[in-house]
Design a protein around this motif. Sequence first.
Motif, PDB file in Angstrom:
ATOM      1  N   TYR A 104      43.329  53.477  50.621  1.00  0.00           N
ATOM      2  CA  TYR A 104      44.148  53.800  49.457  1.00  0.00           C
ATOM      3  C   TYR A 104      45.237  52.752  49.240  1.00  0.00           C
ATOM      4  N   THR A 105      45.794  52.748  48.028  1.00  0.00           N
ATOM      5  CA  THR A 105      46.937  51.903  47.691  1.00  0.00           C
ATOM      6  C   THR A 105      48.128  52.800  47.361  1.00  0.00           C
ATOM      7  N   TYR A 111      44.723  39.281  46.024  1.00  0.00           N
ATOM      8  CA  TYR A 111      43.382  39.805  46.279  1.00  0.00           C
ATOM      9  C   TYR A 111      42.453  38.669  46.695  1.00  0.00           C
ATOM     10  N   ILE A 155      42.088  44.692  49.046  1.00  0.00           N
ATOM     11  CA  ILE A 155      43.107  45.358  48.249  1.00  0.00           C
ATOM     12  C   ILE A 155      44.402  45.509  49.045  1.00  0.00           C
ATOM     13  N   PRO A 156      45.543  45.533  48.373  1.00  0.00           N
ATOM     14  CA  PRO A 156      46.781  45.869  49.079  1.00  0.00           C
ATOM     15  C   PRO A 156      46.846  47.371  49.310  1.00  0.00           C
ATOM     16  N   ASN A 157      47.244  47.755  50.504  1.00  0.00           N
ATOM     17  CA  ASN A 157      47.450  49.177  50.788  1.00  0.00           C
ATOM     18  C   ASN A 157      48.847  49.632  50.374  1.00  0.00           C
ATOM     19  N   GLN A 205      48.760  50.444  40.382  1.00  0.00           N
ATOM     20  CA  GLN A 205      48.290  51.304  41.466  1.00  0.00           C
ATOM     21  C   GLN A 205      47.076  52.122  41.032  1.00  0.00           C
ATOM     22  N   ILE A 247      43.895  49.809  40.777  1.00  0.00           N
ATOM     23  CA  ILE A 247      43.367  49.427  42.090  1.00  0.00           C
ATOM     24  C   ILE A 247      42.659  50.611  42.736  1.00  0.00           C
ATOM     25  N   ASN A 248      43.307  51.756  42.759  1.00  0.00           N
ATOM     26  CA  ASN A 248      42.693  52.932  43.385  1.00  0.00           C
ATOM     27  C   ASN A 248      41.425  53.347  42.658  1.00  0.00           C
TER      28      ASN A 248
END
Length: 382
Positions: A78-79, A307, A314-316, A335, A338-339
């Motif tokens: 998740y992000t 990325y 992905i960034p968390n 957010q 990305i999610n």
Amino acid sequence: MAAPRLPSSLLLSLHVALLLLAVPCSCQVGDSCSAARDCGVGLYCGNCAAAGRTQPSCIRDLAIQPTSVVRGLPFNRYTWLVTHNSFSILGEPSRTGVERVTFYNQEDSVTNQLRNGVRGLMLDMYDFNDDIWLCHSLQGQCYNFTAFEPAVDTLKEVEAFLSENPTEIVTIFIEDYVRSPMGLSKVFTAADLMKYWYPISEMPTNGKEWPSVTDMVAKNRRLLVFTSDPSKQASEGIAYQWSYLVENESGDPGIVPGACPNRKESQPLNSRSASLFLQNYFPTMPVENEACKENSVGLPQMVQACYAAAGNRIPNFIAVNFYMRSDGGGVFDVQDRINGLTLCGCNTIAACQLGHQRALARTSGHLIGLAPPHHRRPSPPL
């Protein structure tokens, strides 16, 4: 004598006027507004002159928690939204009796940040006045003009939130200047947070996946704490940040167009020896009125660059200043997109359906749809 009867047309006009007074408009992201009541739930009426906006419009101030839509995946899938210097709040009264001289990075309380969907807090902790304080200071020293409040007060806000929200998980990143023996352990104990503590012995190493959020909630391990001081891992059992995550450079050195340099303490961003990725995007000198443009234009571009630098990872965690400031969707939009892409292959988390999970979906090496919003309600870009 009978009261005079009003014309039906006038009665209708009065009825409509009363309805307009009683029922607020549900304007959406980017729609013009004149007051908060004009905007729908999770929005406020604001402006972004830095991005060329000349009129107020409805702007998001509430996150969609990805775990409320796609459940049960490992934590590192998740992000999450993080506030940089979460405690450094504009307008916060001095607790030392001395006028504060420092920079500010946020504009609402930690409690409100958490209620709005922030799930990561960056806290600078120092020894001060025979206690542990949150300070926005310099040279590893807290002064009466850089101090904000005893750390326990902010940590009690976190405890209250976790107690009231038994399915939520919060991560704390400590910029650690505490030298008093067991100082951090004492302050977390005083805030009654140890009952939520995620033990370092259970943290995955060598890039392995984290447990599912379902498992973390079931075991009540809902507080992750990382420190910048490597000695605390052995002395207090607090995870050394860069053993468990990679991180890009913060401040101005990290804002390089088309690039995403890693922080010197971190392993390279494309390393797979750590399973979490913290992405910073904020200037060294925070400017409140510029943050709306940074979070709407610069952030999506930086996400794309990071990325690629991280090997399509992905960034968390996404850390920003003035998280509510944007030109419409801002960090909440980023957010969501990305999610949505990584959890179910959709262009926003809102388009994901419960039970429909295509974890870690990728789209030709790009996070499609992270272009900044164009003064309209966000919609799938494809």
